[in-house]
Structures are given as structure tokens and as C-alpha cells.
Design a protein around this motif. Structure first.
Motif, PDB file in Angstrom:
ATOM      1  N   THR A  46      -0.730   2.772  -8.731  1.00 30.23           N
ATOM      2  CA  THR A  46       0.056   3.436  -8.103  1.00 30.23           C
ATOM      3  C   THR A  46       1.091   1.595  -7.680  1.00 30.23           C
ATOM      4  O   THR A  46       1.026   0.334  -8.419  1.00 30.23           O
ATOM      5  CB  THR A  46      -0.468   2.554  -6.622  1.00 30.23           C
ATOM      6  OG1 THR A  46      -1.596   3.667  -6.423  1.00 30.23           O
ATOM      7  CG2 THR A  46       0.178   2.687  -5.271  1.00 30.23           C
ATOM      8  N   MET A  77       1.214  -0.304   1.272  1.00 35.84           N
ATOM      9  CA  MET A  77       1.104  -0.100   0.037  1.00 35.84           C
ATOM     10  C   MET A  77      -0.418  -0.425  -0.870  1.00 35.84           C
ATOM     11  O   MET A  77      -0.673   0.169  -1.168  1.00 35.84           O
ATOM     12  CB  MET A  77       1.599  -1.298  -0.913  1.00 35.84           C
ATOM     13  CG  MET A  77       3.144  -1.045  -1.245  1.00 35.84           C
ATOM     14  SD  MET A  77       4.260   0.461  -1.714  1.00 35.84           S
ATOM     15  CE  MET A  77       2.895   0.801  -3.043  1.00 35.84           C
ATOM     16  N   THR A  78      -1.415  -0.593   0.089  1.00 34.11           N
ATOM     17  CA  THR A  78      -2.806  -0.644   0.722  1.00 34.11           C
ATOM     18  C   THR A  78      -2.937   0.505   0.400  1.00 34.11           C
ATOM     19  O   THR A  78      -3.837   1.191  -0.016  1.00 34.11           O
ATOM     20  CB  THR A  78      -3.337  -1.874   1.106  1.00 34.11           C
ATOM     21  OG1 THR A  78      -2.819  -2.675   0.732  1.00 34.11           O
ATOM     22  CG2 THR A  78      -5.376  -1.722   0.886  1.00 34.11           C
ATOM     23  N   THR A  79      -3.037   1.015   1.410  1.00 37.05           N
ATOM     24  CA  THR A  79      -3.208   2.985   2.153  1.00 37.05           C
ATOM     25  C   THR A  79      -2.706   3.382   1.195  1.00 37.05           C
ATOM     26  O   THR A  79      -3.527   4.232   0.617  1.00 37.05           O
ATOM     27  CB  THR A  79      -2.208   3.001   3.655  1.00 37.05           C
ATOM     28  OG1 THR A  79      -2.458   2.387   4.140  1.00 37.05           O
ATOM     29  CG2 THR A  79      -2.288   4.216   3.466  1.00 37.05           C
ATOM     30  N   ASP A 131       5.816  -3.706   1.633  1.00 40.50           N
ATOM     31  CA  ASP A 131       4.549  -3.858   2.754  1.00 40.50           C
ATOM     32  C   ASP A 131       3.558  -3.941   2.100  1.00 40.50           C
ATOM     33  O   ASP A 131       2.682  -2.436   1.871  1.00 40.50           O
ATOM     34  CB  ASP A 131       4.453  -2.767   3.897  1.00 40.50           C
ATOM     35  CG  ASP A 131       3.872  -2.206   4.975  1.00 40.50           C
ATOM     36  OD1 ASP A 131       3.304  -2.207   5.121  1.00 40.50           O
ATOM     37  OD2 ASP A 131       4.895  -1.197   5.595  1.00 40.50           O
ATOM     38  N   GLU A 132       2.487  -5.004   2.614  1.00 35.10           N
ATOM     39  CA  GLU A 132       0.925  -4.943   2.114  1.00 35.10           C
ATOM     40  C   GLU A 132       0.257  -3.734   2.519  1.00 35.10           C
ATOM     41  O   GLU A 132       0.285  -3.883   2.049  1.00 35.10           O
ATOM     42  CB  GLU A 132       0.984  -6.404   1.875  1.00 35.10           C
ATOM     43  CG  GLU A 132       1.272  -7.303   1.491  1.00 35.10           C
ATOM     44  CD  GLU A 132       1.036  -7.794   0.703  1.00 35.10           C
ATOM     45  OE1 GLU A 132      -0.632  -8.832   0.670  1.00 35.10           O
ATOM     46  OE2 GLU A 132       1.564  -8.729   0.242  1.00 35.10           O
ATOM     47  N   LYS A 133       0.394  -3.547   3.793  1.00 32.11           N
ATOM     48  CA  LYS A 133      -0.455  -2.757   4.680  1.00 32.11           C
ATOM     49  C   LYS A 133      -0.040  -1.078   3.798  1.00 32.11           C
ATOM     50  O   LYS A 133      -0.845  -0.576   3.588  1.00 32.11           O
ATOM     51  CB  LYS A 133      -0.238  -2.395   6.538  1.00 32.11           C
ATOM     52  CG  LYS A 133      -1.215  -2.343   6.442  1.00 32.11           C
ATOM     53  CD  LYS A 133      -0.861  -1.959   7.930  1.00 32.11           C
ATOM     54  CE  LYS A 133      -2.162  -0.949   8.527  1.00 32.11           C
ATOM     55  NZ  LYS A 133      -1.316  -1.005  10.598  1.00 32.11           N
ATOM     56  N   ILE A 182       0.324  -2.506  -8.461  1.00 31.92           N
ATOM     57  CA  ILE A 182      -0.065  -2.083  -6.789  1.00 31.92           C
ATOM     58  C   ILE A 182      -1.964  -2.316  -7.157  1.00 31.92           C
ATOM     59  O   ILE A 182      -2.138  -1.244  -7.841  1.00 31.92           O
ATOM     60  CB  ILE A 182      -0.039  -1.713  -5.378  1.00 31.92           C
ATOM     61  CG1 ILE A 182       1.300  -1.648  -5.653  1.00 31.92           C
ATOM     62  CG2 ILE A 182      -0.467  -2.345  -4.376  1.00 31.92           C
ATOM     63  CD1 ILE A 182       2.083  -2.920  -5.109  1.00 31.92           C
ATOM     64  N   LYS A 183      -2.140  -3.220  -7.387  1.00 31.85           N
ATOM     65  CA  LYS A 183      -3.412  -3.735  -7.699  1.00 31.85           C
ATOM     66  C   LYS A 183      -3.982  -3.714  -6.626  1.00 31.85           C
ATOM     67  O   LYS A 183      -4.120  -4.107  -5.865  1.00 31.85           O
ATOM     68  CB  LYS A 183      -4.081  -4.189  -8.828  1.00 31.85           C
ATOM     69  CG  LYS A 183      -2.677  -4.078  -9.922  1.00 31.85           C
ATOM     70  CD  LYS A 183      -3.441  -4.867 -11.928  1.00 31.85           C
ATOM     71  CE  LYS A 183      -2.462  -4.828 -12.810  1.00 31.85           C
ATOM     72  NZ  LYS A 183      -2.959  -4.831 -13.874  1.00 31.85           N
ATOM     73  N   ARG A 213      -2.147   2.809  -2.581  1.00 32.98           N
ATOM     74  CA  ARG A 213      -3.319   2.480  -3.477  1.00 32.98           C
ATOM     75  C   ARG A 213      -4.788   3.149  -3.013  1.00 32.98           C
ATOM     76  O   ARG A 213      -5.223   3.475  -3.824  1.00 32.98           O
ATOM     77  CB  ARG A 213      -3.313   1.058  -3.618  1.00 32.98           C
ATOM     78  CG  ARG A 213      -4.371   0.267  -5.073  1.00 32.98           C
ATOM     79  CD  ARG A 213      -4.521  -0.560  -5.094  1.00 32.98           C
ATOM     80  NE  ARG A 213      -5.268  -1.318  -3.313  1.00 32.98           N
ATOM     81  CZ  ARG A 213      -5.541  -2.129  -2.939  1.00 32.98           C
ATOM     82  NH1 ARG A 213      -4.791  -2.396  -3.489  1.00 32.98           N
ATOM     83  NH2 ARG A 213      -6.395  -1.859  -2.031  1.00 32.98           N
ATOM     84  N   ASP A 214      -4.802   2.714  -1.774  1.00 34.63           N
ATOM     85  CA  ASP A 214      -6.215   3.770  -1.735  1.00 34.63           C
ATOM     86  C   ASP A 214      -6.191   5.454  -1.248  1.00 34.63           C
ATOM     87  O   ASP A 214      -7.090   5.454  -2.682  1.00 34.63           O
ATOM     88  CB  ASP A 214      -6.502   3.216   0.119  1.00 34.63           C
ATOM     89  CG  ASP A 214      -7.014   2.005  -0.330  1.00 34.63           C
ATOM     90  OD1 ASP A 214      -7.261   1.036  -0.789  1.00 34.63           O
ATOM     91  OD2 ASP A 214      -6.917   0.976   1.512  1.00 34.63           O
ATOM     92  N   TYR A 247       5.285   0.127  -5.990  1.00 39.17           N
ATOM     93  CA  TYR A 247       6.149  -0.522  -5.815  1.00 39.17           C
ATOM     94  C   TYR A 247       7.402  -0.182  -5.941  1.00 39.17           C
ATOM     95  O   TYR A 247       7.539  -1.024  -7.111  1.00 39.17           O
ATOM     96  CB  TYR A 247       6.455  -1.489  -4.877  1.00 39.17           C
ATOM     97  CG  TYR A 247       7.805  -1.499  -4.100  1.00 39.17           C
ATOM     98  CD1 TYR A 247       8.171  -0.769  -2.227  1.00 39.17           C
ATOM     99  CD2 TYR A 247       7.458  -2.495  -4.142  1.00 39.17           C
ATOM    100  CE1 TYR A 247       8.081  -1.283  -1.965  1.00 39.17           C
ATOM    101  CE2 TYR A 247       9.366  -3.434  -3.034  1.00 39.17           C
ATOM    102  CZ  TYR A 247       9.462  -2.241  -2.095  1.00 39.17           C
ATOM    103  OH  TYR A 247      10.564  -2.542  -1.495  1.00 39.17           O
TER     104      TYR A 247
END
Length: 119
Positions: free
Chosen positions: A85, A71-73, A67-69, A118-119, A75-76, A87
């Protein structure tokens, strides 16, 4: 035959990922074994902080697709702590028939590609 629950599948995935991380020299600072309570692992390796999200993935889903959303959360959030970060998707299927649920009495097969950064 009783199929494994979501929590049991998650625990199995956590054990697989945790063992690999331990073998790679990670030092665990925090472990959260609740599904979808992210990240599951906060760990140190060579003085660097790592956040790892673990997911048990049932066949026929692809365990490397995340889930990109989400993993972005994560990561941020990790960036605030100067953490990397990752997965870790663990595919789990019944050894006799991939279409069947994994049961307590059955062997299972694992499809795990390792930690994906996750970059």
C-alpha cells in the motif's frame, strides 16, 4: 479567471503520479479517477500487487501528511490481496502566489515526494 475544481486538481495529481508509476515500470490493472474512491491505482510491478491512494493537496497543507485511519483501512484491505500500500500526496499551488487558488490560466508548482509506503 476560473479556479480548478476539486476534480480537476485530483486529475492533475493522478496524471503526475500515473506518469511517475509508468516511468518506474508499473503495469496498471485498475484506475479509479474519482476523488476519495480508494485506491486510485491498482498496479503490478515485478509480479507484486500495489494499491496507491492519490490526493491533491492545496497549499499550505503538507502533501506528505496523510489520513492514518484511511490508509490503515486501505492497507488492511490490501493485505488480503498480498498487496503493498502506498500514499501519493501531490501538493499543488499557484506559481504567482501560493495563497491564490490554481487557475486554468496560471502556471502551478508541484510538491510531490513520490510514493510513500504504508506498513
Amino acid at each position: 479567471m476560473t479556479p480548478l475544481s476539486e476534480q480537476e486538481l485530483h486529475q492533475l495529481a493522478m496524471n503526475i503520479v500515473g506518469k511517475e508509476m509508468e516511468d518506474q515500470g508499473f503495469e496498471f490493472l485498475a484506475i479509479n479517477s474519482k476523488p476519495k474512491k480508494d485506491p486510485q491505482y491498482v498496479a503490478l510491478k515485478k509480479g507484486k500487487l500495489h494499491f496507491v491512494v492519490v490526493r491533491a493537496v492545496r497549499y499550505p497543507e503538507n502533501p506528505v501528511v496523510y489520513d492514518e485511519k484511511l490508509m490503515t483501512t486501505v492497507r488492511d484491505h490490501a493485505v488480503k490481496y498480498k498487496a503493498r500500500t502506498f500514499y501519493a500526496g501531490v501538493g499543488i499551488a499557484n506559481n504567482r502566489d501560493y495563497e491564490m487558488p490554481v487557475h486554468h490560466e496560471d502556471d502551478y508548482v508541484v510538491n510531490y515526494a513520490g510514493l510513500i509506503e504504508i506498513k
